[in-house]
Design an enzyme around this catalytic site. Structure first.
Site, mmCIF file in Angstrom:
data_model
loop_
_atom_site.group_PDB
_atom_site.id
_atom_site.type_symbol
_atom_site.label_atom_id
_atom_site.label_comp_id
_atom_site.label_asym_id
_atom_site.label_seq_id
_atom_site.Cartn_x
_atom_site.Cartn_y
_atom_site.Cartn_z
ATOM 1 N N ASP A 31 5.709 2.092 9.728
ATOM 2 C CA ASP A 31 6.966 2.630 9.206
ATOM 3 C C ASP A 31 7.849 1.511 8.655
ATOM 4 O O ASP A 31 7.713 0.339 9.022
ATOM 5 C CB ASP A 31 7.702 3.362 10.330
ATOM 6 C CG ASP A 31 8.548 4.521 9.831
ATOM 7 O OD1 ASP A 31 8.913 4.505 8.640
ATOM 8 O OD2 ASP A 31 8.841 5.421 10.624
ATOM 9 N N ASP B 150 11.229 9.934 4.269
ATOM 10 C CA ASP B 150 12.072 10.893 4.983
ATOM 11 C C ASP B 150 12.751 11.851 4.008
ATOM 12 O O ASP B 150 13.966 11.837 3.813
ATOM 13 C CB ASP B 150 13.108 10.152 5.824
ATOM 14 C CG ASP B 150 12.466 9.294 6.890
ATOM 15 O OD1 ASP B 150 11.334 9.607 7.311
ATOM 16 O OD2 ASP B 150 13.072 8.296 7.307
ATOM 17 N N GLU C 95 9.259 -1.332 3.719
ATOM 18 C CA GLU C 95 9.837 -1.685 2.401
ATOM 19 C C GLU C 95 10.180 -3.177 2.258
ATOM 20 O O GLU C 95 10.026 -3.671 1.130
ATOM 21 C CB GLU C 95 11.092 -0.849 2.154
ATOM 22 C CG GLU C 95 10.829 0.630 2.010
ATOM 23 C CD GLU C 95 10.701 1.346 3.351
ATOM 24 O OE1 GLU C 95 10.133 2.449 3.390
ATOM 25 O OE2 GLU C 95 11.154 0.789 4.362
#
Length: 983
Positions: free
Chosen positions: A580, A657, A583
């Site tokens: 997760d 998300d 980025e």
């Protein structure tokens, strides 16, 4: 004429090249370097072409005297190649292979790419085709460890590459973006990594070529200029016509009203609170919203007039959290959209405006919480011809560096992309089954009970996912289970496996500063310090930061920490990794420059230069790490960000998300298609959406108390049903989200149409396992793409270039999901190159027409092109429960058809050693025969005897889909070639 050719290996390392001013060009191995005699302002003084193979040529350009020495993060070593020639023809230097010809003008450096017949694929713009502007990284972007940054790292070029593009060209790729845009011709896209946004530096043309640029910085496709505040693009007038500003009206929940002038709508980010850099922040940010005014529950209206300086199509960017609408001249330019405040979204729209004419603007905003975001900007107007060109801008690189890839079709272009960036792995078979996840399972008991309920209800499932915060609250990054909630992790894993499930766990590259893993990494200089310096606390209230995945030794330590605390500790019982926030997402909703400061400097250079590539080096850490300690278990990673080349690390991406609204579901369709057409084969999403509107939460709470399905809950259930129908026809089939939870029995009770439909498509997915897993084999061996925009198979039909809500899932299924509430039919276009069969009824439909077709609650339209073969396997509750001893082989007549059945052991790497088997199946329309080839290859546990029940479908014999006992022609197959005549 070329006289000598050296065989060399194209490697990661780019060797500096220089040629004397007395020379026009120089040949060295498979490189040709040209000194440009008249580069013009900010033009390239040196251009170097590297012939990778007969269809791929690398182009480098610099405004300096030599090319830099650098290492690629995305390109893998290439085979030697020497089968080309170099000729001089007037002002051009020509490089010719068996498939393409590249012309470089020695005076201007302009490059043209042609096919072997002389037709132009791609031509750099005659003016400004390549520009390189010297760039120095601003101090504030280098973070608090600026003293570690060598001077050479601070300097490079901002470059732009511009190419002519005919009006009928279409472009795809660029990663995964959320604006419901598919064909990117004439559009703009900012390329950076963020939650719900994945940027990949690759574009695919319907003219059968692609461009891959080797740059890791923030980039832009289309307009190279940053979006402007409204007052910089237009004359503004308030609602009464006074020049200089718009009118903002704020009404809180008590009725308190505030009216003020707004010179722009730029409430888009939060500013750093304690940073030494805070004084350098640009104007804007949510701090400019009215002070002392409660936004939560308020209604805000911005209104007035825009006066455009020129006629043209203006490209707007809307940024929002909460509910928002935009009206221009009384017409709805943006229908209502919503996003939760902690995760704002952006939306693009294009509006034609007339010079000198005042256009009324009205923005209606209902903020989501006292901290909320809103912004409206516009791109600097470009002439339509220029807007339609190919334009690629990179903020900072050492030089301009791109690869031209030609092919006879889109698949060959993507194969070229994977030649450069690496083969995709054969993903584990179980990964193609159904995954259940939620935000989040909080105990081992919840994990085991949920999987047990699937088995009790006989609902197929393969994978259950443990999302974040299984650790003790203050111990993020220690990779351990909190013992009060997970008292016996090994027993939990054993229980999951005993129920024939797989277990995936979330691991972030993030560490609280108090944990031992942080301290070990920090001692070695492998932690980004800006967040610590600024005392940034996350939403749980603790300080921390991310590790520097660009350092190869840091990657080894990161994996070792995972191995010691999770993988080896529990006897390799963790089957997959959820990576997760890759980025990396150190803090949400910050200005771009501050995001760079938070994530650098890296071991390779400034974060300005390496802004977009974190996820690929982080994926390398886990893939290489797991294979080093357990080479027999296939690695599988799911990551929230992605980049070119990530497929070689057995990595898939999900779309982040996203919100739980119909428009967000529709946006995933184009997002997933463009991601897949960026050369990355495995993609998925949070089926049902992640962030939930309060009305759906309240509806579920009311139902739990009263048992009454109100209108919002009715919509919620239909949305979930439609989203799961959609999810059946993409590579990864996974449901996930915040409360209300997404287990099918928590969505709707057994017997409800939503429940029945979700379970039916889950079962269909498992029936399709021979089809799905064959495609997984093709992805590796043939560089195949599973999720396919219609242009990949029906290029040449002008009607298909911007169809974003239909696609081919493999060669034989055209999925047509339903994206609107209460819709019970939808329009479907049937590409003209084929006739089509309804999957469910077998009814034949002529191609080349649009029809409104039925789409009842329980199902979405799915069609099969004539000349298709689909193998259906047995009903199963997990992917390896049964061997497909009997395959119902549906053959859709009308054209010849081919299918290659691929099989292997499903979870190990023996396929790399040749332990797999294929059966080629061919249908001949002329002879009405089905031919099975001799089986090629073998593997442990392979079925040596099996049956194929051939079900022929043609326009005179519709044959509704029957997966239990279809009437057909039974064939016993023992591995030898056999041909069967159909009746």
């Amino acid at each position: 004429m070329r006289t000598v050719k050296l065989l060399i290996l194209l490697t990661f390392l780019t060797v500096p090249t220089s040629i004397s001013k007395a020379q026009d060009y120089e040949e060295r191995g498979n490189q040709v370097t040209i000194r440009v005699s008249n580069p013009g302002r900010n033009g390239a003084s040196l251009v170097r072409l590297q012939v990778v193979n007969s269809r791929i040529v690398r182009v480098e350009a610099t405004a300096g005297d030599t090319f830099p020495q650098k290492q690629s993060l995305i390109i893998v070593p290439q085979k030697p190649f020497s089968d080309f020639r170099v000729d001089e023809e007037g002002a051009d230097i020509n490089i010719t292979t068996a498939d393409i010809k590249v012309l470089v003008n020695r005076h201007s450096g302009r490059i043209l790419f042609k096919d072997k017949a002389g037709k132009t694929y791609l031509a750099e713009a005659a003016e400004g085709g390549k520009t390189l502007t010297p760039f120095t990284v601003p101090d504030r972007e280098m973070g608090v460890d600026i003293a570690k940054v060598p001077d050479a790292w601070k300097h490079g070029f901002s470059w732009q590459a511009r190419f002519d593009s005919p009006a009928d060209e279409a472009f795809y790729g660029l990663g995964q973006h959320q604006a419901e845009e598919f064909n990117m011709k004439g559009l703009n896209e900012d390329l950076f990594q963020y939650n719900t946004k994945v940027s990949v530096p690759f574009v695919l043309s319907n003219k059968n070529y692609g461009i891959l640029w080797d740059s890791y910085s923030y980039c832009r496709w289309g307009n190279p200029n940053e979006y402007l505040q409204l007052n910089r693009a237009f004359k503004l007038y308030d609602r009464r016509g006074k020049e200089g500003h718009l009118t903002g009206t704020y009404i809180d929940r008590t009725g308190k009203t505030l009216v003020r002038d707004e010179d722009s709508l730029y409430f888009e980010f939060d500013t750093p609170a304690a940073s030494r850099l805070a004084n350098a922040v640009e104007p804007g940010g949510i701090k400019n919203l009215p002070k002392g005014f409660s936004l939560n529950g308020s209604n805000v209206v911005y209104e007035g007039f825009l006066e455009a300086p020129e006629n043209g199509n203006y490209h707007f960017m809307l940024y929002y959290a909460g509910y928002i609408k935009v009206y221009l001249d009384g017409r709805e330019a943006v229908a209502e959209r919503w996003r939760t405040a902690w995760n704002p979204n952006s939306w693009k729209f294009v509006v034609p405006l007339v010079k000198g004419r005042r256009t009324q603007i009205r923005v209606e905003w209902q903020p989501d919480g006292d901290v909320s975001y809103c912004g409206l900007r516009v791109a600097r107007l470009l002439p339509e011809k220029e807007q339609g060109m190919i334009s690629i801008w990179s903020e900072m690189s050492k030089d301009l560096d791109y690869y031209f890839i030609a092919g006879r079709n889109a698949d060959e272009v993507i194969s070229g992309y994977r030649t450069l960036t690496g083969k995709a792995q054969v993903y584990p078979k179980w990964a193609l089954g159904f995954w259940q996840s939620r935000e989040r399972y909080k105990t081992s008991e919840e994990i085991e009970a949920t999987l047990a309920e699937f088995r009790k209800r006989h609902i197929p499932i393969d994978n259950i996912v443990q999302d974040w915060n299984y650790w003790k609250l203050e111990n993020w990054g220690d990779h351990t289970f909190e013992t009060s909630r997970y008292p016996h992790p090994q027993a939990m894993l054993d229980s999951v496996h005993a129920m024939h499930g797989r277990f995936m766990i979330s691991v972030w590259p993030k560490f609280y500063s108090s944990v031992a893993n942080y301290k070990e990494l920090d001692r070695r200089g492998w932690i980004y310090h800006q967040a610590i310096e600024d005392d940034i606390h996350d939403w749980l209230g603790f300080p921390g930061s991310f590790y520097d995945a660009y350092d190869p030794e840091a990657r080894k330590v990161f994996w070792r920490q995972m191995d010691e605390n999770l993988y080896n500790k529990y006897n390799h019982g963790i089957d997959a990794w959820w990576m997760d926030a890759s980025e990396p997402n150190i803090r949400d909703c910050t200005p771009m420059w501050y995001r760079k400061a938070l994530s650098g400097p890296t071991a390779l250079g400034t974060s300005t230069e390496y802004f977009n590539a974190y996820s690929i080096v982080n994926a390398d850490a886990i893939y290489s790490g797991q294979r080093s300690v357990n080479p027999d278990q296939r690695v599988f990673l799911l990551t929230r960000s992605g980049f070119a080349g990530e497929q070689r690390y057995s990595t898939a991406t999900w779309s982040g998300d996203i919100a739980t609204r119909w428009e967000d579901m529709r946006a995933q369709m184009s997002a997933g298609l463009n991601y897949s057409m960026s050369g990355l084969p495995f993609w998925g999403m949070d089926q049902g959406g992640f962030c939930v509107e309060n009305r759906y939460v309240a509806a579920q709470q009311e139902f739990d108390k009263t048992g009454v399905e109100n209108s919002d809950l009715k919509e919620w259930r239909e949305l979930q049903a439609r989203w799961n129908q959609f999810g059946c026809f993409i590579p990864l089939y996974r449901t996930h989200g915040q409360w209300p939870t997404r287990e099918v029995w928590n969505i709707a009770p057994e017997g409800h149409p939503a429940y029945k439909s979700i379970v039916a498509y889950d079962k269909l997915r498992y029936r399709l396992m021979p089809y799905l897993y064959s495609m997984a084999g093709w992805v590796h061996f043939n560089d195949y793409t599973m999720l396919r925009g219609l242009v990949m198979d029906f290029n040449g039909d002008d009607n298909i270039y911007d169809i974003k809500d239909q696609w081919m899932f493999g060669p034989s299924l055209m999925a047509c999901p339903v994206g609107y509430y209460n819709a019970r039919n939808r329009s479907v276009y049937f590409p003209r190159q084929r006739g089509w069969y309804d999957l469910y009824t077998g009814e034949f439909i002529e191609g080349g027409q649009s029809l409104v077709v039925d789409a009842p609650y329980e199902r979405i339209p799915v069609f099969v092109p004539e000349g298709s073969i689909i193998p259906f396997g047995p009903e199963m509750e997990w992917s390896d429960e049964k061997q497909p001893e009997l395959i119902n082989l549906y053959v859709y007549e009308g054209r010849d058809a081919d299918f290659q059945l691929y099989e292997d052991e499903g979870t190990n790497y023996n396929y790399e050693k040749g332990r797999y088997a294929t059966i080629d199946i061919h249908y001949s329309e002329a002879d009405k025969t089905v031919a099975f080839s001799k089986r090629k290859g073998s593997f442990n546990g392979m079925l040596k005897q099996r049956r194929f029940n051939i079900v022929a479908v043609n326009r005179d014999n519709p044959q509704a889909l029957n997966l239990d006992s279809p009437a057909g022609k039974m064939v016993n197959y023992g591995g030898k070639a056999i041909t069967v005549k159909l009746q």
